[in-house]
Scaffold this active site. Structure first.
Site, PDB file in Angstrom:
ATOM      1  N   TYR A   1      -6.480 -13.780  -8.331  1.00 15.43           N
ATOM      2  CA  TYR A   1      -6.015 -14.232  -7.024  1.00 15.43           C
ATOM      3  C   TYR A   1      -5.773 -13.029  -6.131  1.00 15.43           C
ATOM      4  CZ  TYR A   1      -3.012 -16.388  -3.474  1.00 15.43           C
ATOM      5  OH  TYR A   1      -2.467 -16.824  -2.297  1.00 15.43           O
TER       6      TYR A   1
ATOM      7  N   ASP B   1      -6.834  -4.517  -7.041  1.00 11.79           N
ATOM      8  CA  ASP B   1      -5.731  -5.249  -6.417  1.00 11.79           C
ATOM      9  C   ASP B   1      -4.499  -5.051  -7.307  1.00 11.79           C
ATOM     10  OD1 ASP B   1      -3.861  -7.028  -5.495  1.00 11.79           O
ATOM     11  OD2 ASP B   1      -5.208  -8.753  -5.425  1.00 11.79           O
TER      12      ASP B   1
ATOM     13  N   LYS C   1       4.539  -6.214  -2.538  1.00 10.51           N
ATOM     14  CA  LYS C   1       5.700  -6.548  -3.342  1.00 10.51           C
ATOM     15  C   LYS C   1       6.727  -5.421  -3.454  1.00 10.51           C
ATOM     16  CE  LYS C   1       3.264 -10.199  -5.849  1.00 10.51           C
ATOM     17  NZ  LYS C   1       3.909 -11.370  -5.266  1.00 10.51           N
TER      18      LYS C   1
END
Length: 424
Positions: A141, A236, A264
């Site tokens: 994702y 990623d 994050k």
């Protein structure tokens, strides 16, 4: 107001009553709870329940919730304003920290979310190479931009819709989706698309489909293949960056990607994203080059201040050693209890991340991940939640540990999880 009342109000005004689909508890049953406060390793719900939290804001809370150092950094920045729309000193310091800790990143651009970071990295790879096609991997994702929301993990997988409505077929045709850990599929894709693949993007440890480790040598093979074909390799590390090591998975695996996406932890709990890599690629960005990317709140001083504080708390590698010990403790407790109960399961763990697959098959790609017994996971989730432990409300998400989980709290959580397993 209590959670049930808040949820009823929310459903009238917010689609599904939530602002991110996995929060809706659709795959585990029941209704979501609302949180009014969080401190250390615990959440306090609107119903005044205290929960030991293994979601950790889906990764950013590596130091636990409401850490005083991070809170003070935000307060100090707030005294000078919330947003300037101009360059500010914090973003320079953040860039210096990132480029110091992640050697593959020579230059970096701040943005506001992981989705923005991956979307921009894809555009940059295309602009740098002059090619159109992108390779991604089933179950990985990378946010919800059109080019990447194809056979995705995270909430898209949880809700049974790996492909989203609203993504034009013409966009999807430029994205090649391959199974993770399959060298032959990679070789075949490059052979079938000579001089056409702009970039390959992947979570080096896929963690939006549970937690999958690459086969021995797989990432090295991918690095060599992309270099051979002049294709931009994009890691990623929005989830794994600064969580597993200061340099992320690329430090652990000794692999140097061309571009890296982050998010994050570098926001210390506030909205943030970043992408960076080789200087010759990054210099193709406007205003230096023709690839356009912009953002009003990019490099926001509050987010930068929070992220700088979070990263400085990780400057000592002892923090990662402590997190790894906590992760190993949880893995041992959960895997041991499942084995004692005779339940077929896989409990992969690395550092402060782990997940539980209820399957007898070793999980190495999306197909094997989907052999997990989602209904059994839902029972496990609800049992843990009833006893005061909050796990991700999906059979396809990773769990996170923070430095605040040490001592009695981790012991209590392990006791609860093992007791629940005995009832399955």
């Amino acid at each position: 107001m209590i959670s049930s009342d808040l949820f009823e109000r929310a459903k009238k005004l917010i689609p599904g009553g939530v602002n991110s689909p996995v929060r809706a508890f659709r795959s585990v049953g029941g209704a979501p709870f609302f949180v009014k406060a969080a401190h250390g390793a615990t959440l306090t719900t609107a119903d005044d329940r205290e929960l030991i939290d293994f979601v950790c804001t889906w990764g950013p809370a590596i130091h636990g919730h409401n850490h005083p150092v991070i809170r003070d950094a935000i307060a100090a920045a707030l005294n000078n304003g919330t947003s300037f729309g101009t360059p500010n000193p914090y973003e320079v310091e953040m860039a210096e920290l990132i480029t110091t800790y992640v050697p593959s990143i020579e230059k970096v651009r701040m943005c506001n979310s992981g989705t923005e970071a991956t979307m921009s990295a894809i555009r940059l790879a295309r602009g740098f190479t002059g090619r159109d096609k992108i390779i991604k991997f089933a179950g990985c994702y990378h946010g919800h931009s059109d080019s990447l929301l194809i056979k995705a993990g995270s909430g898209a997988l949880t809700h049974g819709h790996p492909d989203s409505a609203g993504v034009p077929a013409s966009f999807a045709q430029e994205t090649i989706v391959l199974p993770f850990n399959d060298r032959d599929a990679l070789t075949a894709a490059f052979s079938a698309n000579p001089d056409a693949i702009a970039g390959v993007i992947l979570e080096p440890y896929p963690a939006n489909v549970g937690l999958i480790r690459p086969d021995e040598g797989y990432l090295r093979f991918l690095r060599e293949l992309t270099a051979q074909h002049g294709t931009v390799l994009i890691f990623d590390e929005v989830m794994t960056g600064f969580r597993l090591a200061k340099g992320g998975v690329q430090e652990i695996e000794a692999i140097t990607p061309d571009l890296t996406t982050l998010g994050k932890i570098i926001g210390g709990g506030l909205p943030v994203g970043a992408f960076g890599g080789r200087a010759d690629i990054m210099d193709r960005l406007a205003p230096e080059g023709p690839v356009y990317q912009a953002g009003t709140l990019s490099g926001n001083p509050l987010a930068m201040a929070a992220g700088i504080a979070a990263l400085k708390l990780l400057a000592d590698d002892e923090a990662y050693a402590r997190l790894a010990r906590l992760g190993a403790q949880v893995q041992s407790a959960v895997a041991g209890a499942l084995a004692a109960k005779g339940i077929a399961a896989q409990v992969p763990q690395t550092g402060s991340m782990w997940c539980t697959y209820f399957t007898d098959q070793p999980v190495r790609d999306l197909t094997t991940a989907q052999t997990t017994d989602a209904e059994l996971f839902a029972r496990y989730f609800r049992g843990c939640l009833d006893q005061g432990v909050y796990l991700p409300p999906s059979a396809y998400e990773a769990c996170f540990i923070s430095t605040a989980h040490e001592g009695a709290v981790i012991d209590k959580a392990c006791e609860i999880m093992t007791d629940v397993i005995k009832t399955l």
